[in-house]
Design a protein around this motif. Sequence first.
Motif, PDB file in Angstrom:
ATOM      1  N   ARG A 299       3.004  -8.975  -4.840  1.00  0.00           N
ATOM      2  CA  ARG A 299       3.736  -9.851  -3.715  1.00  0.00           C
ATOM      3  C   ARG A 299       2.551  -8.303  -3.123  1.00  0.00           C
ATOM      4  N   LEU A 300       2.667  -7.527  -2.374  1.00  0.00           N
ATOM      5  CA  LEU A 300       2.098  -6.588  -1.534  1.00  0.00           C
ATOM      6  C   LEU A 300       0.593  -6.156  -1.208  1.00  0.00           C
ATOM      7  N   SER A 301      -0.003  -6.782  -2.387  1.00  0.00           N
ATOM      8  CA  SER A 301      -1.454  -6.579  -2.789  1.00  0.00           C
ATOM      9  C   SER A 301      -2.345  -8.096  -2.221  1.00  0.00           C
ATOM     10  N   GLY A 302      -0.761  -9.379  -2.204  1.00  0.00           N
ATOM     11  CA  GLY A 302      -1.760 -10.230  -2.057  1.00  0.00           C
ATOM     12  C   GLY A 302      -3.140 -10.865  -2.266  1.00  0.00           C
ATOM     13  N   PRO A 303      -4.165 -11.302  -1.269  1.00  0.00           N
ATOM     14  CA  PRO A 303      -5.091 -11.479  -2.551  1.00  0.00           C
ATOM     15  C   PRO A 303      -6.503 -10.378  -2.594  1.00  0.00           C
ATOM     16  N   ARG A 304      -5.464  -9.204  -2.200  1.00  0.00           N
ATOM     17  CA  ARG A 304      -6.626  -8.053  -2.020  1.00  0.00           C
ATOM     18  C   ARG A 304      -6.319  -6.728  -2.982  1.00  0.00           C
ATOM     19  N   ILE A 305      -7.405  -6.132  -3.053  1.00  0.00           N
ATOM     20  CA  ILE A 305      -6.906  -5.124  -3.994  1.00  0.00           C
ATOM     21  C   ILE A 305      -6.966  -4.403  -3.477  1.00  0.00           C
ATOM     22  N   GLU A 306      -4.826  -4.018  -3.052  1.00  0.00           N
ATOM     23  CA  GLU A 306      -4.457  -2.919  -2.600  1.00  0.00           C
ATOM     24  C   GLU A 306      -4.586  -1.319  -3.423  1.00  0.00           C
ATOM     25  N   ILE A 307      -6.054  -0.965  -3.498  1.00  0.00           N
ATOM     26  CA  ILE A 307      -5.774   0.727  -4.306  1.00  0.00           C
ATOM     27  C   ILE A 307      -4.499   1.758  -3.060  1.00  0.00           C
ATOM     28  N   GLY A 308      -4.608   1.143  -2.016  1.00  0.00           N
ATOM     29  CA  GLY A 308      -3.350   2.346  -2.016  1.00  0.00           C
ATOM     30  C   GLY A 308      -1.970   2.501  -2.564  1.00  0.00           C
ATOM     31  N   LEU A 309      -1.827   1.425  -2.684  1.00  0.00           N
ATOM     32  CA  LEU A 309      -1.036   1.376  -3.813  1.00  0.00           C
ATOM     33  C   LEU A 309      -1.066   1.807  -4.354  1.00  0.00           C
ATOM     34  N   VAL A 310      -1.660   2.624  -5.200  1.00  0.00           N
ATOM     35  CA  VAL A 310      -2.187   4.152  -6.541  1.00  0.00           C
ATOM     36  C   VAL A 310      -1.430   4.756  -6.216  1.00  0.00           C
ATOM     37  N   PRO A 311      -1.406   5.895  -5.145  1.00  0.00           N
ATOM     38  CA  PRO A 311      -0.815   7.048  -4.298  1.00  0.00           C
ATOM     39  C   PRO A 311       0.164   6.924  -3.637  1.00  0.00           C
ATOM     40  N   LEU A 312       0.807   5.652  -4.427  1.00  0.00           N
ATOM     41  CA  LEU A 312       2.754   5.078  -3.933  1.00  0.00           C
ATOM     42  C   LEU A 312       3.447   5.485  -5.116  1.00  0.00           C
ATOM     43  N   GLY A 313       2.689   4.969  -6.213  1.00  0.00           N
ATOM     44  CA  GLY A 313       2.982   5.159  -7.930  1.00  0.00           C
ATOM     45  C   GLY A 313       3.204   6.225  -7.942  1.00  0.00           C
ATOM     46  N   ALA A 314       1.954   6.706  -7.553  1.00  0.00           N
ATOM     47  CA  ALA A 314       1.964   8.323  -8.356  1.00  0.00           C
ATOM     48  C   ALA A 314       3.494   8.911  -7.839  1.00  0.00           C
ATOM     49  N   ILE A 315       3.634   9.209  -6.675  1.00  0.00           N
ATOM     50  CA  ILE A 315       4.461   9.423  -5.549  1.00  0.00           C
ATOM     51  C   ILE A 315       5.810   9.040  -6.911  1.00  0.00           C
ATOM     52  N   GLY A 316       6.171   7.893  -6.975  1.00  0.00           N
ATOM     53  CA  GLY A 316       7.004   6.836  -7.380  1.00  0.00           C
ATOM     54  C   GLY A 316       7.305   8.127  -9.008  1.00  0.00           C
ATOM     55  N   LEU A 317       5.896   7.811  -9.892  1.00  0.00           N
ATOM     56  CA  LEU A 317       6.130   8.913 -10.749  1.00  0.00           C
ATOM     57  C   LEU A 317       6.790   9.849 -10.826  1.00  0.00           C
ATOM     58  N   SER A 318       6.275  10.864  -9.860  1.00  0.00           N
ATOM     59  CA  SER A 318       6.401  12.218 -10.025  1.00  0.00           C
ATOM     60  C   SER A 318       7.875  12.788  -9.275  1.00  0.00           C
ATOM     61  N   LEU A 319       7.999  11.566  -8.081  1.00  0.00           N
ATOM     62  CA  LEU A 319       9.665  12.309  -7.970  1.00  0.00           C
ATOM     63  C   LEU A 319      10.954  11.280  -8.656  1.00  0.00           C
ATOM     64  N   PHE A 320      10.781  10.353  -8.797  1.00  0.00           N
ATOM     65  CA  PHE A 320      11.489  10.058  -9.810  1.00  0.00           C
ATOM     66  C   PHE A 320      11.694  10.825 -11.622  1.00  0.00           C
ATOM     67  N   GLY A 321      10.479  11.524 -11.402  1.00  0.00           N
ATOM     68  CA  GLY A 321      10.655  11.839 -13.014  1.00  0.00           C
ATOM     69  C   GLY A 321      11.595  13.724 -12.860  1.00  0.00           C
ATOM     70  N   LEU A 322      11.057  14.246 -11.850  1.00  0.00           N
ATOM     71  CA  LEU A 322      11.783  14.697 -10.885  1.00  0.00           C
ATOM     72  C   LEU A 322      13.934  14.619 -11.450  1.00  0.00           C
ATOM     73  N   ASP A 323      13.659  13.978 -10.731  1.00  0.00           N
ATOM     74  CA  ASP A 323      15.159  13.322 -10.981  1.00  0.00           C
ATOM     75  C   ASP A 323      15.772  13.083 -12.154  1.00  0.00           C
ATOM     76  N   LEU A 324      14.944  12.168 -12.661  1.00  0.00           N
ATOM     77  CA  LEU A 324      15.182  12.348 -14.315  1.00  0.00           C
ATOM     78  C   LEU A 324      15.561  13.501 -14.921  1.00  0.00           C
ATOM     79  N   SER A 325      14.975  14.611 -14.537  1.00  0.00           N
ATOM     80  CA  SER A 325      14.448  16.260 -15.461  1.00  0.00           C
ATOM     81  C   SER A 325      15.844  16.267 -14.753  1.00  0.00           C
ATOM     82  N   GLN A 326      16.046  16.327 -13.558  1.00  0.00           N
ATOM     83  CA  GLN A 326      17.457  17.059 -12.665  1.00  0.00           C
ATOM     84  C   GLN A 326      19.105  16.644 -13.492  1.00  0.00           C
TER      85      GLN A 326
END
Length: 456
Positions: A299-326
């Motif tokens: 949905r966010l990418s539309g017809p383009r390959i939005e490689i800028g979403l990769v860092p956003l996903g990586a940030i989420g993997l770290s933040l929510f992984g940290l919160d899950l551990s807590q």
Amino acid sequence: MSLPPAPTDAGKAPDHPRRSQFALLRQRRFLPFFLTQFGGACNDNLFKNALLVLLVSGAVAGERVDTLVNLAAGLFILPFFLFSPLAGQLADKYDKARMIRWIKLAEIMIMVLAALAFQMRAWGPLLALLFAMGTHSAFFGPLKYAIIPQHLHAEELVAGNAQVGMGTFVAILLGTIGGTLLAGRPDPAAGIGAAIILVALLGWFASREIPAAPAAAPGLPLDWNPLRQLVALYRGIAPQRTVFFAILGISWFWALGASYLTQMPHFAMSVLGGTPPVIALLLSVFVVGVAAGALLCARLSGPRIEIGLVPLGAIGLSLFGLDLSQAAAMVAAGTQRLGPLALSEHLPMLRVLTDILLLGLSGGLYVVPLYAHVQAHTEPDRRARAIAFNNILNALFMVAASLLGILLLGVAGLGMPGFFLTLALLNTAVAALLFARAPEFLSGMRASMARRTRRR
């Protein structure tokens, strides 16, 4: 930056209004393939989990259980190391649709033999057939991701990969739960046999409708030496820096996902104090998150390959992984076992479920653009071999993740909160390395944010 649509074998799609993400599922150039790969992923896990549940439920002598379970896990993943190089060459050399149909026929034969072996409780032949099913998956893998750019337009790559990613995880979940439930029945063999044969047949019927996908490199000479071919694959891909690091990023995703999914049953029972249905709940929440993240990426990418979403996903993997551990550290397992409804009434438990959901969503945002980037920026006559190289690394990373779990949980006695914390910190380190060596991902995120700001 957001990469411009790269040329694919299908060329440029005609101009059209923004369509539903699921429009591809109404088209013959995508739906039969989607159903075929869905059935394959489901059957892999249905067969494997049914066998594992029978092995650990007293079907064999107790002293042999650990040996057979570990042997089963190794036998399924070994073919990816042995046969992926050859599978990539064959997928580039021959028509992919025709190869998929042959592989689906082989799956039917494997499943018929497996059904007989389940009836006879022939554990040795079942382990051999598990190896055969792993071989089936090793040969199907390069075809799965290399055929997408041949049938989809450049503007549809992200949407196609999002739906394949969504379908794969849903199929894994259904196969895992289905295999577990069927193996728990009083007379499991008949039900398991009927299910695996039926899924294999449906996959073959769907594969018959996949449009032709002509060979990309028909004159390619086959190299039967897997080690020599692996070195050749590395030398061919490593100079393409962003493609190479995208492949590494995909492999890290599978290692991280395997770590979470493998430990969910232990986490549900020992930390949350849950009942067996809670395991299914946690797995379902994670898979729903991945599916939602994949669709959100499209949905966010539309017809383009939005490689800028990769860092956003990586940030989420770290933040929510940290919160899950807590959150996990705050939850003490009580003496009373909780069901899914009771579990949802506790705020700390709701926090755990939310973290797991958002972990999955972040994973979907992270991995879909990486697959699309590899497909769009690999030469068509080498694409399947690039995917085969990716599959080898995926298997290697998942084995390493399994060993990490054994060392941290079994040897070091770290505990689940500490294990989740370690995964989050490792993800941060891997992401930092990935984006330092391939800064295009970070610049893509900045460009995407600037573009969306200007639109407002």
